[in-house]
Design a protein around this motif. Structure first.
Motif, short mmCIF file in Angstrom:
data_model
loop_
_atom_site.label_atom_id
_atom_site.label_comp_id
_atom_site.label_asym_id
_atom_site.label_seq_id
_atom_site.Cartn_x
_atom_site.Cartn_y
_atom_site.Cartn_z
N ILE A 184 -35.96 -1.87 -13.21
CA ILE A 184 -36.54 -3.30 -12.68
C ILE A 184 -35.97 -4.48 -14.04
O ILE A 184 -35.84 -5.80 -13.97
CB ILE A 184 -37.97 -2.77 -12.37
N GLU A 185 -36.64 -4.08 -15.86
CA GLU A 185 -36.15 -4.94 -16.55
C GLU A 185 -35.01 -5.60 -16.89
O GLU A 185 -35.10 -6.24 -16.97
CB GLU A 185 -37.40 -3.63 -17.51
N GLY A 186 -33.96 -4.15 -16.80
CA GLY A 186 -33.23 -4.59 -16.87
C GLY A 186 -32.13 -5.68 -15.64
O GLY A 186 -31.75 -6.79 -15.82
N MET A 187 -31.99 -5.28 -14.48
CA MET A 187 -31.97 -6.15 -13.58
C MET A 187 -32.43 -7.63 -13.59
O MET A 187 -31.47 -8.62 -13.73
CB MET A 187 -31.98 -6.06 -12.18
N ALA A 188 -33.70 -7.43 -13.89
CA ALA A 188 -34.68 -8.92 -13.84
C ALA A 188 -33.60 -9.83 -14.91
O ALA A 188 -33.93 -10.82 -15.09
CB ALA A 188 -35.78 -9.06 -14.37
N TYR A 230 -40.51 -9.68 -2.61
CA TYR A 230 -41.36 -8.42 -3.45
C TYR A 230 -41.98 -7.28 -1.54
O TYR A 230 -42.86 -7.44 -2.24
CB TYR A 230 -42.03 -8.82 -4.76
N GLN A 231 -41.16 -7.87 -0.96
CA GLN A 231 -42.01 -6.88 0.06
C GLN A 231 -40.47 -5.69 0.63
O GLN A 231 -39.11 -5.99 1.00
CB GLN A 231 -42.27 -7.99 1.60
N PRO A 232 -40.95 -5.10 1.62
CA PRO A 232 -41.86 -3.93 1.71
C PRO A 232 -42.84 -3.80 0.35
O PRO A 232 -42.26 -3.09 -0.32
CB PRO A 232 -42.11 -3.11 2.60
N VAL A 233 -44.42 -3.69 0.00
CA VAL A 233 -44.55 -3.13 -0.78
C VAL A 233 -44.71 -1.35 -0.89
O VAL A 233 -45.21 -1.18 0.03
CB VAL A 233 -46.28 -3.36 -1.16
N GLY A 234 -43.53 -1.32 -2.05
CA GLY A 234 -43.77 0.43 -2.61
C GLY A 234 -44.63 1.44 -2.56
O GLY A 234 -45.36 2.05 -2.41
N ALA A 235 -45.08 0.40 -4.04
CA ALA A 235 -46.47 0.75 -4.81
C ALA A 235 -47.16 -0.24 -5.19
O ALA A 235 -45.70 -1.28 -5.79
CB ALA A 235 -46.29 1.68 -5.85
N ALA A 285 -41.06 -8.14 -11.87
CA ALA A 285 -39.30 -9.31 -13.18
C ALA A 285 -39.81 -10.29 -12.39
O ALA A 285 -39.19 -11.12 -13.39
CB ALA A 285 -38.45 -8.45 -11.76
N LYS A 286 -40.60 -10.42 -12.19
CA LYS A 286 -40.52 -12.40 -12.20
C LYS A 286 -41.10 -13.14 -13.25
O LYS A 286 -40.74 -14.07 -13.60
CB LYS A 286 -41.79 -13.10 -10.85
N VAL A 288 -40.08 -12.24 -15.86
CA VAL A 288 -38.98 -12.37 -17.04
C VAL A 288 -38.15 -14.19 -16.42
O VAL A 288 -37.91 -14.77 -17.49
CB VAL A 288 -37.31 -11.25 -16.59
N SER A 289 -38.34 -14.54 -15.45
CA SER A 289 -37.92 -15.57 -15.10
C SER A 289 -38.60 -16.54 -15.35
O SER A 289 -38.30 -17.60 -16.43
CB SER A 289 -37.54 -16.04 -13.10
N GLU A 290 -39.89 -16.42 -15.33
CA GLU A 290 -40.69 -17.50 -16.12
C GLU A 290 -40.76 -17.71 -17.35
O GLU A 290 -40.56 -18.18 -17.57
CB GLU A 290 -42.37 -17.02 -15.62
N ASP A 291 -40.64 -16.56 -18.23
CA ASP A 291 -40.18 -16.25 -19.51
C ASP A 291 -39.17 -17.25 -20.24
O ASP A 291 -38.91 -17.89 -21.47
CB ASP A 291 -40.03 -15.35 -20.29
N ALA A 292 -37.72 -17.49 -19.02
CA ALA A 292 -36.58 -18.14 -19.78
C ALA A 292 -37.14 -19.27 -18.96
O ALA A 292 -36.18 -20.23 -18.03
CB ALA A 292 -35.64 -17.38 -18.73
#
Length: 294
Positions: A184-188, A230-235, A285-286, A288-292
């Motif tokens: 998730i981090e890498g893809m983001a 970010y739906q549906p919620v897996g966890a 992952a959001k 990451v976008s916010e930091d950018a």
């Protein structure tokens, strides 16, 4: 005759797993602290118990699927736990994501009682659980692992044996969840860089997952990240932050530097602090976008 099974913990994962045990023909008794969650299973033919002890009294196998270490220990060995009501020789299949030492401690309590614990953590989201396609880890006494296989087959598409140490499958589950976090981090990070450089975020994701990253994990989590939906919620984020805490603790105890684990835990901590309800844990992952600046 099929083993009698008790299932304790009927969240989105547990309810789906219990339903598949019913479909496979196992006599099933269920318990959940919030009793109304057991009603759909009652309608499908399960017996609903009022207490954990009542649920396990005639059980050959007890499945538990609970939120964390504290909940698992309370329902097993706490004042109102089920262990003292469990018949000798019965098997506790513990599916919760917990610390390996918690699993080992409970295994010792079972051994003293004359029963067995087999760690049986699972990989897969609720929709995968409903389809009976989970991947199951298994570790604990060899005889109990063998006896448990037919029930594990009812909930999953494959079981992977990690040997006699009850904590081993718990280690595997933590390592697996850590790897999902790195995906998730890498893809983001990759999709955010691509977007800031002018590429279409979704189009780039589609290229990646139809070529060099053509795998279920990158396709599934990558879609959420690419579409930022970010739906549906897996966890939910709080549950997996708990898992990342366990990863970091296990790494510290075993003197394994894991900087990525700390990054993922921090991302999840920020996500939990924002109080966003009803989003999948991949929503970190959001950050990451916010930091950018996006």
């Amino acid at each position: 005759m099929a083993d009698k099974i008790a299932f304790l913990g009927l969240g989105s994962m547990g309810a789906a797993m219990a339903a598949n045990l019913l479909k496979a023909g196992f006599p099933l008794t269920v318990y959940n602290r919030t009793a109304e969650k057991a009603e759909p299973l009652r309608q499908q033919g399960a017996t609903v118990a009022a207490t954990p002890a009542e649920a396990v009294r005639e059980a050959d196998i007890v499945f538990t699927m609970l939120t964390d270490d504290k909940a698992l220990e309370e329902i097993t060995t706490g004042p109102d736990g089920f262990l003292n009501a469990l018949k000798p020789g019965a098997i506790h299949a513990s599916c919760s994501t917990v610390a390996p030492d918690t699993t080992r401690r409970l295994a010792e309590a079972h051994a003293a009682h004359g029963s067995f614990l087999v760690a049986s953590p699972v990989f897969g989201k609720p929709d995968v659980a409903a389809a009976g396609k989970l991947w199951v880890g298994s570790s604990g006494p060899a005889e109990a692992r063998e006896r448990l296989k037919p029930a594990q087959e009812a909930i999953g598409q494959g079981t992977h044996d990690f040997g006699d140490d009850p904590g081993a499958a718990s280690v595997a589950k933590l390592c697996g969840n850590f790897l999902l976090g790195t995906v998730i981090e890498g893809m983001a990070e990759a999709l955010t860089l691509a977007e800031k450089c002018g590429l279409d975020r979704v189009g780039f994701y589609e290229m990646l997952t139809s070529t060099i990253f053509n795998t279920p994990v990158y396709k599934g989590y990558g879609k959420l990240i690419a579409e930022q939906h970010y739906q549906p919620v897996g966890a939910p984020p709080a549950i997996i932050r708990k898992d990342m805490n366990l990863v970091v603790q296990e790494a510290y105890k075993n003197e394994v530097p894991m900087p990525f684990a700390n990054i993922i835990r921090d991302r999840l901590t920020a996500t939990v602090a924002l109080g966003e309800p009803d989003v999948d844990w991949a929503s970190f992952a959001k950050r990451v976008s916010e930091d950018a600046g996006l």
